[in-house]
Design a protein around this motif. Sequence first.
Motif, PDB file in Angstrom:
ATOM      1  N   PRO A 235      12.055  38.474  54.500  1.00  0.00           N
ATOM      2  CA  PRO A 235      13.490  38.122  54.157  1.00  0.00           C
ATOM      3  C   PRO A 235      14.139  37.124  55.002  1.00  0.00           C
ATOM      4  N   PHE A 236      14.916  36.219  54.541  1.00  0.00           N
ATOM      5  CA  PHE A 236      15.478  35.407  55.591  1.00  0.00           C
ATOM      6  C   PHE A 236      16.869  34.691  54.937  1.00  0.00           C
ATOM      7  N   LEU A 237      17.675  34.166  55.679  1.00  0.00           N
ATOM      8  CA  LEU A 237      19.141  33.679  55.214  1.00  0.00           C
ATOM      9  C   LEU A 237      18.576  31.911  55.551  1.00  0.00           C
ATOM     10  N   LEU A 238      19.252  31.279  54.440  1.00  0.00           N
ATOM     11  CA  LEU A 238      19.133  29.697  54.521  1.00  0.00           C
ATOM     12  C   LEU A 238      20.381  29.282  54.442  1.00  0.00           C
ATOM     13  N   TRP A 239      20.779  28.219  55.148  1.00  0.00           N
ATOM     14  CA  TRP A 239      22.101  27.713  55.373  1.00  0.00           C
ATOM     15  C   TRP A 239      21.737  26.018  54.832  1.00  0.00           C
ATOM     16  N   THR A 240      21.970  25.634  53.545  1.00  0.00           N
ATOM     17  CA  THR A 240      21.631  24.494  53.446  1.00  0.00           C
ATOM     18  C   THR A 240      23.035  23.576  53.331  1.00  0.00           C
ATOM     19  N   VAL A 241      22.828  22.287  53.821  1.00  0.00           N
ATOM     20  CA  VAL A 241      23.947  21.609  53.552  1.00  0.00           C
ATOM     21  C   VAL A 241      23.428  19.931  53.561  1.00  0.00           C
ATOM     22  N   GLY A 242      24.019  19.286  52.626  1.00  0.00           N
ATOM     23  CA  GLY A 242      23.565  18.131  52.135  1.00  0.00           C
ATOM     24  C   GLY A 242      24.532  16.971  51.902  1.00  0.00           C
ATOM     25  N   ALA A 243      23.991  15.953  51.703  1.00  0.00           N
ATOM     26  CA  ALA A 243      24.834  14.531  51.252  1.00  0.00           C
ATOM     27  C   ALA A 243      24.060  13.728  50.378  1.00  0.00           C
ATOM     28  N   ILE A 244      24.416  13.482  49.327  1.00  0.00           N
ATOM     29  CA  ILE A 244      23.558  12.725  48.456  1.00  0.00           C
ATOM     30  C   ILE A 244      24.187  11.648  47.849  1.00  0.00           C
ATOM     31  N   TYR A 245      23.803  10.476  47.285  1.00  0.00           N
ATOM     32  CA  TYR A 245      24.151   9.204  46.884  1.00  0.00           C
ATOM     33  C   TYR A 245      24.147   9.638  45.521  1.00  0.00           C
ATOM     34  N   SER A 246      25.449   9.274  44.727  1.00  0.00           N
ATOM     35  CA  SER A 246      25.718   9.733  43.457  1.00  0.00           C
ATOM     36  C   SER A 246      25.257   8.233  42.758  1.00  0.00           C
ATOM     37  N   THR A 247      24.488   8.428  41.580  1.00  0.00           N
ATOM     38  CA  THR A 247      24.009   7.484  40.779  1.00  0.00           C
ATOM     39  C   THR A 247      24.943   7.071  39.438  1.00  0.00           C
ATOM     40  N   ASP A 248      25.505   8.114  39.179  1.00  0.00           N
ATOM     41  CA  ASP A 248      26.276   7.769  37.930  1.00  0.00           C
ATOM     42  C   ASP A 248      27.546   8.674  37.762  1.00  0.00           C
ATOM     43  N   SER A 249      28.512   8.447  38.186  1.00  0.00           N
ATOM     44  CA  SER A 249      29.966   9.055  37.946  1.00  0.00           C
ATOM     45  C   SER A 249      29.865  10.362  38.837  1.00  0.00           C
ATOM     46  N   GLY A 250      28.955  10.605  39.698  1.00  0.00           N
ATOM     47  CA  GLY A 250      28.883  11.792  40.442  1.00  0.00           C
ATOM     48  C   GLY A 250      28.293  12.919  40.085  1.00  0.00           C
ATOM     49  N   VAL A 251      27.535  12.715  38.921  1.00  0.00           N
ATOM     50  CA  VAL A 251      26.821  13.777  38.091  1.00  0.00           C
ATOM     51  C   VAL A 251      25.739  14.014  38.519  1.00  0.00           C
ATOM     52  N   ASN A 252      24.941  12.858  38.845  1.00  0.00           N
ATOM     53  CA  ASN A 252      23.122  12.863  39.356  1.00  0.00           C
ATOM     54  C   ASN A 252      23.138  12.187  40.675  1.00  0.00           C
ATOM     55  N   GLY A 253      22.198  12.591  41.459  1.00  0.00           N
ATOM     56  CA  GLY A 253      22.056  11.853  42.658  1.00  0.00           C
ATOM     57  C   GLY A 253      20.984  12.231  43.649  1.00  0.00           C
TER      58      GLY A 253
END
Length: 109
Positions: A34-52
């Motif tokens: 078992p472990f803890l995972l801290w994920t942080v990200g930045a994405i490029y939005s491709t359509d009105s912030g819904v997908n990226g």
Amino acid sequence: MPEPIKFPVSAFQLNESSDDGRCIVCQSTVVGRPFLLWTVGAIYSTDSGVNGGPHDNKFAFMRLAHGDRGELESATIFEDVTEGQADIYFCSKRCFRKFLNSLLNRFDL
């Protein structure tokens, strides 16, 4: 014994820890336990912030700040993670607390 945590954590350290499945604090393996995972990200939005997704023009960063209305003091946790995502592994709550405490101890509160 691992070295004290230095901030900002380099992109190399994040990638090395992620690729090997190692705790960023004590360097022990998290594979098969078992472990803890801290994920942080930045994405490029491709359509009105819904997908990226990851993009060459985006990078991830994380800072913690303390202050009042006049002054602001900050500590950069990591910066310039070019894939748009940073995964930080911790083998235990103890190591996660040590990581957070080392950040908090940088400030006079």
